[in-house]
Design an enzyme around this catalytic site. Structure first.
Site, PDB file in Angstrom:
ATOM      1  N   ARG A 136       0.838  -1.200   0.000  1.00 31.71           N
ATOM      2  CA  ARG A 136       0.000   0.000   0.000  1.00 31.71           C
ATOM      3  C   ARG A 136       0.873   1.251   0.000  1.00 31.71           C
ATOM      4  NH1 ARG A 136      -4.354  -0.840   4.743  1.00 31.71           N
ATOM      5  NH2 ARG A 136      -3.983   1.410   4.846  1.00 31.71           N
ATOM      6  N   ARG A 147      -0.805   8.709   9.859  1.00 26.59           N
ATOM      7  CA  ARG A 147      -2.013   7.893  10.079  1.00 26.59           C
ATOM      8  C   ARG A 147      -2.260   7.684  11.573  1.00 26.59           C
ATOM      9  NH1 ARG A 147      -0.654   2.801   6.755  1.00 26.59           N
ATOM     10  NH2 ARG A 147      -2.694   2.046   7.429  1.00 26.59           N
TER      11      ARG A 147
HETATM   12  P1  AMP Z   1      -7.383   1.786   6.272  1.00 27.54           P
HETATM   13  O1  AMP Z   1      -7.256   0.747   5.205  1.00 27.54           O
HETATM   14  O2  AMP Z   1      -8.574   1.573   7.142  1.00 27.54           O
HETATM   15  O3  AMP Z   1      -6.104   1.951   7.050  1.00 27.54           O
HETATM   16  O4  AMP Z   1      -7.638   3.182   5.524  1.00 27.54           O
HETATM   17  C1  AMP Z   1      -6.695   3.695   4.622  1.00 27.54           C
HETATM   18  C2  AMP Z   1      -6.984   5.165   4.376  1.00 27.54           C
HETATM   19  O5  AMP Z   1      -8.280   5.316   3.803  1.00 27.54           O
HETATM   20  C3  AMP Z   1      -6.990   6.047   5.609  1.00 27.54           C
HETATM   21  O6  AMP Z   1      -5.696   6.482   6.002  1.00 27.54           O
HETATM   22  C4  AMP Z   1      -7.853   7.215   5.127  1.00 27.54           C
HETATM   23  O7  AMP Z   1      -7.147   8.051   4.234  1.00 27.54           O
HETATM   24  C5  AMP Z   1      -8.919   6.483   4.298  1.00 27.54           C
HETATM   25  N1  AMP Z   1     -10.063   6.060   5.136  1.00 27.54           N
HETATM   26  C6  AMP Z   1     -10.466   4.783   5.368  1.00 27.54           C
HETATM   27  N2  AMP Z   1     -11.556   4.769   6.150  1.00 27.54           N
HETATM   28  C7  AMP Z   1     -11.833   6.065   6.439  1.00 27.54           C
HETATM   29  C8  AMP Z   1     -12.833   6.695   7.224  1.00 27.54           C
HETATM   30  N3  AMP Z   1     -13.768   6.002   7.891  1.00 27.54           N
HETATM   31  N4  AMP Z   1     -12.814   8.060   7.291  1.00 27.54           N
HETATM   32  C9  AMP Z   1     -11.906   8.788   6.633  1.00 27.54           C
HETATM   33  N5  AMP Z   1     -10.923   8.257   5.889  1.00 27.54           N
HETATM   34  C10 AMP Z   1     -10.884   6.896   5.776  1.00 27.54           C
END
Ligand code: AMP
Length: 189
Positions: A136, A147
């Site tokens: 990623r 993050r």
């Molecule tokens: P994750 O795979 O859950 O770590 O999400 C990867 C990225 O997607 C995050 O760092 C945010 O940029 C975006 N993202 C995912 N879910 C959300 C959410 N519920 N609200 C805002 N941004 C999100």
């Protein structure tokens, strides 16, 4: 069963959600996966959120709220679903409450996976190494820092909101995957 798997990036939410989906058939709704699919498809929405995601920032609330609102209307969600990576802000949490209220369905549990920051960084580095060319864009130590900051500033506070509703069950996410799975199974009964 409607569950939220809660925790910082790298806590194991995706891993446990996939195990629960396999075991019980409740779909894993990962907003991160859905957004990555938009980016990969080159859609207008994908192009809009690509930069934010690569920088480690959250995408706008309206975007993820509307994605989830549409997703939970699909037939496979009728017996429940597992939210992985949503809600991440108070606005998202209150929007979810409203959606569930309209559906007349309760949120059953918020399972909070706790993992030390140092361990999280190590996991992300390992995940990127294992994924090789498919890693990623946001799985690198610099972006990970952002993050984690987004998590502590915007996401972690909503635990208090759910604690007030008596929904939070803490699980030690430092334990091996199978043990964490067992602890979650114990909560679900
Ligand atoms: P994750 O795979 O859950 O770590 O999400 C990867 C990225 O997607 C995050 O760092 C945010 O940029 C975006 N993202 C995912 N879910 C959300 C959410 N519920 N609200 C805002 N941004 C999100």
């Amino acid at each position: 069963m409607i569950l939220i798997l809660f925790g910082p990036p790298g806590a194991g939410k995706g891993t446990q959600a996939a195990i629960l989906e396999e075991k019980h058939g409740w779909p894993q709704l990962s907003t991160g996966d859905m957004l990555r699919a938009e980016v990969a498809s080159g859609s207008a929405l994908g192009n809009e959120v690509k930069g934010l995601m690569e920088s480690g920032a959250l995408v706008p609330d309206e975007t993820v709220i509307s994605i989830i609102a549409n997703r939970i209307e699909q037939d496979d969600c009728k017996d429940g679903f597992i939210l992985d990576g949503f809600p991440r802000t108070t606005a998202q949490a209150t929007a979810l409450d409203k959606m569930l209220e309209e559906k007349g369905k309760p949120l059953n549990h918020v399972i909070s996976l706790t993992v030390d920051d140092e361990e999280l960084v190590q996991r992300i580095v390992k995940r990127a190494e294992e994924a090789g060319a498919f890693a990623r864009a946001d799985d690198n130590p610099e972006t990970f820092k952002t993050r984690l900051e987004s998590y502590y500033e915007q996401t972690r506070p909503i635990l208090i909101y759910y604690e007030g509703k008596g929904l939070v069950k803490k699980v030690d996410g430092m334990k091996p995957i199978e043990e964490v799975t067992g602890l979650i199974a114990g909560i679900l009964g």
